[in-house]
Design a protein around this motif. Sequence first.
Motif, mmCIF file in Angstrom:
data_model
loop_
_atom_site.group_PDB
_atom_site.id
_atom_site.type_symbol
_atom_site.label_atom_id
_atom_site.label_comp_id
_atom_site.label_asym_id
_atom_site.label_seq_id
_atom_site.Cartn_x
_atom_site.Cartn_y
_atom_site.Cartn_z
ATOM 1 N N UNK A 249 -6.953 2.943 -6.304
ATOM 2 C CA UNK A 249 -6.283 4.188 -5.921
ATOM 3 C C UNK A 249 -7.324 5.226 -5.549
ATOM 4 N N UNK A 250 -6.998 6.036 -4.543
ATOM 5 C CA UNK A 250 -7.849 7.173 -4.196
ATOM 6 C C UNK A 250 -6.957 8.381 -3.951
ATOM 7 N N UNK A 251 -7.429 9.523 -4.389
ATOM 8 C CA UNK A 251 -6.693 10.771 -4.249
ATOM 9 C C UNK A 251 -7.583 11.787 -3.557
ATOM 10 N N UNK A 252 -7.019 12.500 -2.583
ATOM 11 C CA UNK A 252 -7.787 13.446 -1.793
ATOM 12 C C UNK A 252 -7.009 14.745 -1.624
ATOM 13 N N UNK A 253 -7.735 15.863 -1.627
ATOM 14 C CA UNK A 253 -7.128 17.162 -1.329
ATOM 15 C C UNK A 253 -6.913 17.257 0.176
ATOM 16 N N UNK A 254 -5.690 17.625 0.579
ATOM 17 C CA UNK A 254 -5.360 17.673 2.004
ATOM 18 C C UNK A 254 -4.147 18.557 2.217
ATOM 19 N N UNK A 255 -4.101 19.198 3.371
ATOM 20 C CA UNK A 255 -2.936 19.971 3.803
ATOM 21 C C UNK A 255 -2.029 19.027 4.583
ATOM 22 N N UNK B 207 -2.838 5.581 -2.025
ATOM 23 C CA UNK B 207 -3.528 6.742 -1.476
ATOM 24 C C UNK B 207 -2.657 7.959 -1.764
ATOM 25 N N UNK B 208 -3.225 8.972 -2.401
ATOM 26 C CA UNK B 208 -2.477 10.187 -2.728
ATOM 27 C C UNK B 208 -3.099 11.397 -2.074
ATOM 28 N N UNK B 209 -2.269 12.243 -1.466
ATOM 29 C CA UNK B 209 -2.729 13.467 -0.822
ATOM 30 C C UNK B 209 -1.957 14.655 -1.370
ATOM 31 N N UNK B 210 -2.683 15.738 -1.672
ATOM 32 C CA UNK B 210 -2.051 16.956 -2.150
ATOM 33 C C UNK B 210 -3.016 18.110 -1.897
ATOM 34 N N UNK B 211 -2.476 19.300 -1.662
ATOM 35 C CA UNK B 211 -3.343 20.438 -1.370
ATOM 36 C C UNK B 211 -3.938 21.064 -2.631
ATOM 37 N N UNK B 212 -3.423 20.738 -3.808
ATOM 38 C CA UNK B 212 -3.908 21.330 -5.060
ATOM 39 C C UNK B 212 -5.117 20.556 -5.566
ATOM 40 N N UNK B 213 -6.302 21.103 -5.342
ATOM 41 C CA UNK B 213 -7.525 20.393 -5.695
ATOM 42 C C UNK B 213 -7.654 20.082 -7.175
ATOM 43 N N UNK C 16 0.862 -1.184 0.000
ATOM 44 C CA UNK C 16 0.000 0.000 0.000
ATOM 45 C C UNK C 16 0.897 1.231 0.000
ATOM 46 N N UNK C 17 0.798 2.025 -1.053
ATOM 47 C CA UNK C 17 1.659 3.191 -1.255
ATOM 48 C C UNK C 17 0.908 4.462 -0.884
ATOM 49 N N UNK C 18 1.504 5.246 0.013
ATOM 50 C CA UNK C 18 0.983 6.558 0.385
ATOM 51 C C UNK C 18 1.853 7.610 -0.281
ATOM 52 N N UNK C 19 1.264 8.367 -1.219
ATOM 53 C CA UNK C 19 2.001 9.381 -1.984
ATOM 54 C C UNK C 19 1.616 10.754 -1.434
ATOM 55 N N UNK C 20 2.547 11.382 -0.725
ATOM 56 C CA UNK C 20 2.302 12.668 -0.079
ATOM 57 C C UNK C 20 2.843 13.791 -0.955
ATOM 58 N N UNK C 21 1.987 14.781 -1.255
ATOM 59 C CA UNK C 21 2.352 15.795 -2.239
ATOM 60 C C UNK C 21 2.325 15.183 -3.619
ATOM 61 N N UNK C 22 1.276 14.406 -3.903
ATOM 62 C CA UNK C 22 1.237 13.554 -5.098
ATOM 63 C C UNK C 22 1.053 14.324 -6.392
ATOM 64 N N UNK C 23 0.584 15.598 -6.325
ATOM 65 C CA UNK C 23 0.286 16.315 -7.555
ATOM 66 C C UNK C 23 -0.773 15.585 -8.364
ATOM 67 N N UNK D 283 7.917 13.160 -2.913
ATOM 68 C CA UNK D 283 8.771 13.562 -4.029
ATOM 69 C C UNK D 283 8.708 15.081 -4.178
ATOM 70 N N UNK D 284 9.822 15.753 -3.900
ATOM 71 C CA UNK D 284 9.953 17.203 -4.099
ATOM 72 C C UNK D 284 8.910 17.998 -3.323
ATOM 73 N N UNK D 285 8.596 17.571 -2.117
ATOM 74 C CA UNK D 285 7.574 18.271 -1.352
ATOM 75 C C UNK D 285 8.112 18.903 -0.072
#
Length: 220
Positions: free
Chosen positions: A94-100, A73-79, A48-55, A115-117
């Motif tokens: 896969x699920x992607x969510x807007x998050x700070x 699971x991907x999280x990024x603040x850019x909606x 299970x991969x958690x991608x933080x700042x996934x873009x 990655x680069x976050x």
Amino acid sequence: MSDASLIAATAARYAGAGRFAQGFVSGKLRRDPATAAILALGADGFGHLLDLGCGRGQLALALLLAGHATDVTGLDRAGSKIADAARAAEGLAARFEAADLATAPLPDCDTAMLIDVLYQMPGGLQRDLLTRVARVARRRVLIRAFDPDRGWRSAVGFAMEGAGRLLRGEIRRAAIAPLPLPALAAPLQAAGFAVRITPCWQGTPLPNVLLVAERQPDAS
């Protein structure tokens, strides 16, 4: 599947996001040294991969399509980017969510990827995020980081990041604040991870490195 075929299959999923987004995804996957480096590591399986700042999520989806991750699971603040990622992930695990990332709860995962976050966040928030990541990542943490101590490469990196922000109208954002690599590694090592760091700038003048942290068998 070859890397070229994998990149083409991943980029094709972004057709509904528009020509710019599809071109960006394809170019990023083809030209960014992190793509080949992390695809090679993924042969061991990321679970299970958690991608933080996934873009837009293109690297996580490539890993999923390659069979290197079981779900994402991907999280990024850019909606708007999250919306592109969610459309591209239709039908996949896969699920992607807007998050700070400074405040959002982090789900448990096998592998966490940043990655680069980190360097875009203030130093205190970077340390806090790494401490929280170390609590939820069961096996591995992958970080593509900006090394501020690489001499001319670091100078070029600061200049290019500043120019990019100016062009994007982001001059009011917080200062670029990459932590020294020992400071990035410290929270992970304290949590029982063994850390190795290798260059990840092939073909570019940038000071990017890949930090790979593996949880040791006797670590709680």
